[in-house]
Design a protein around this motif. Structure first.
Motif, PDB file in Angstrom:
ATOM      1  N   GLN A  42      -6.179 -20.374 -12.641  1.00 22.35           N
ATOM      2  CA  GLN A  42      -5.519 -19.220 -12.003  1.00 22.35           C
ATOM      3  C   GLN A  42      -4.543 -18.542 -12.962  1.00 22.35           C
TER       4      GLN A  42
ATOM      5  N   VAL B 205      -4.638 -14.615 -14.631  1.00 20.52           N
ATOM      6  CA  VAL B 205      -3.549 -13.634 -14.519  1.00 20.52           C
ATOM      7  C   VAL B 205      -3.096 -13.176 -15.909  1.00 20.52           C
TER       8      VAL B 205
ATOM      9  N   ASP C 192       2.797 -19.037  -7.198  1.00 20.18           N
ATOM     10  CA  ASP C 192       1.569 -18.287  -7.421  1.00 20.18           C
ATOM     11  C   ASP C 192       1.668 -17.557  -8.770  1.00 20.18           C
TER      12      ASP C 192
ATOM     13  N   ALA D 275       0.127 -15.228  -9.815  1.00 20.25           N
ATOM     14  CA  ALA D 275      -0.007 -13.773  -9.638  1.00 20.25           C
ATOM     15  C   ALA D 275       1.349 -13.081  -9.527  1.00 20.25           C
TER      16      ALA D 275
END
Ligand code: UDP
Ligand code: MG
Length: 340
Positions: free
Chosen positions: A22, A26, A98, A100
């Motif tokens: 993840q 990003v 997160d 993100a």
């Protein structure tokens, strides 16, 4: 190097692969030249074996492995030491933060701040044992240090590298980084970030840390107000004692002369004791000065020992050149004195 992401890991085997996937997604989309530094803080599960494997897959990954569990502060300190980016982002390895949200932090930093702190406004942890103590702790730390943040405990934070390079982290002081950094003059902002419940692995902290946080807070407060000179803190009290002792000595003398009273018995508690305490406190201040002085000479010695380092592989996929690089990369000064 634009950005270093520093992640402490202690027994997070089940989280590491998806975390790196993840995070890399990003960062690749961000057009930044980045590195990921994972510090294995003496994990006893399969975390390091997996990290070794992932090190072959993720070309921008550096893995630092401690010889034993030194704690999250030491892991951050090692990550900061190895970091090369002009901006350093920290986060947990447990997927509660997160990745993100990183661009959000960076664009806030871009406005000229030195520290941008994540704020888990909608925190997904137990209320009684985690959120309530943390609310009290944030209120207390803000009051005592004068640096008002909603979420000291959120690991997701962004710093200009000169901030983290000038911290001397040890013990459990990572929770207080924004407050500690004010000694060098920093501007601080907060942005709300997402937060998920922990799905794999276990939290390493419980209610037991409450007492330690309070004790650490005393240390931080002391460091902030007197880091330059313990003699001013202890010696100040010492001088006060000497003055009080002298004033009551004079008063006793006057009494003895004026009303011809025998005051001999009052001399011990009113004069000798304050003087004795005063001298003791000044000596304590001098001892403190000695400690500060010798620690300045000794600062090259960190509070952890590394077992090995798997460095980034040469010629890793370069995210991009500097085109479209945000302005924060070119800001090289630490702003003075204020925070928000
Ligand atoms: N961690 C660490 N060393 C420790 C304890 C924790 O490196 O001694 C890491 C842990 O793996 C995680 C982060 O620090 O990535 C935060 O820990 P945790 O999630 O247990 O804390 P919480 O979010 O529950 O406060
Ligand atoms: Mg966590």
């Amino acid at each position: 190097m634009d950005l270093s992401v520093v992640i402490p890991v202690y027994n997070e085997e089940e989280n590491l692969r998806s975390l790196l996937a993840q995070l890399t997604a990003v960062l690749e989309a961000s057009n930044l030249v980045y590195e990921i530094i994972v510090v294995d803080d003496g994990s006893t599960d399969g975390s390091f074996a997996l990290l070794r494997e992932l090190h072959g897959e993720f070309r921008r990954l550096t893995v630092v492995r401690f010889r034993r569990n030194f704690g999250q502060s030491a892991a951050f300190a090692a990550g900061f030491e190895h970091s090369q980016g002009s901006v350093v982002v920290t986060m947990d390895a447990d997927l509660q933060n997160d990745p993100a949200d990183i661009p959000l932090l960076l664009s806030e930093l871009d406005k000229g701040y030195d520290i941008v702190s994540g704020w888990r406004r909608d925190r997904q942890d137990r209320w009684l044992t985690r959120r309530l103590p943390s609310m009290v702790a944030n209120w207390l730390i803000s009051r005592v240090t004068g640096v008002h943040l909603h979420d000291y405990g959120c690991s997701l934070k962004a710093y200009r590298s000169e901030v983290v390079k000038n911290l001397h982290l040890y013990g459990q002081l990572h929770r207080f980084i924004p407050a500690l950094a004010t000694w060098m003059g920093v501007t601080i902002s907060e942005v709300p970030v997402r937060h998920s419940a922990r799905r794999f692995g276990r939290s390493k902290y419980g209610l037991g840390r409450t007492g330690r946080v309070i004790l650490d807070l005393i240390v931080v407060r002391f460091r902030l107000s007197n880091s330059a000179s313990p003699i001013h803190a202890f010696g100040g009290l010492g001088l006060l004692c000497l003055v009080l002792g002298s004033v009551s000595g004079l008063a006793l003398l006057l009494l003895a002369v004026l009303i011809r009273q025998a005051v001999g018995q009052a001399v011990l508690p009113l004069v000798v004791l304050p003087w004795f305490m005063g001298v003791q406190l000044i000596c304590l201040g001098l001892l403190g000065e000695l400690v500060v002085w010798s620690s300045h000479e000794d600062q090259a010695r960190p509070g952890y020992v590394e077992r090995q380092v798997l460095p980034q592989q040469q010629g890793g996929s370069d995210a991009s050149g500097l085109a479209g690089t945000p302005q924060f990369l070119h800001n090289d000064g630490v702003h003075s004195g204020e925070y928000r």
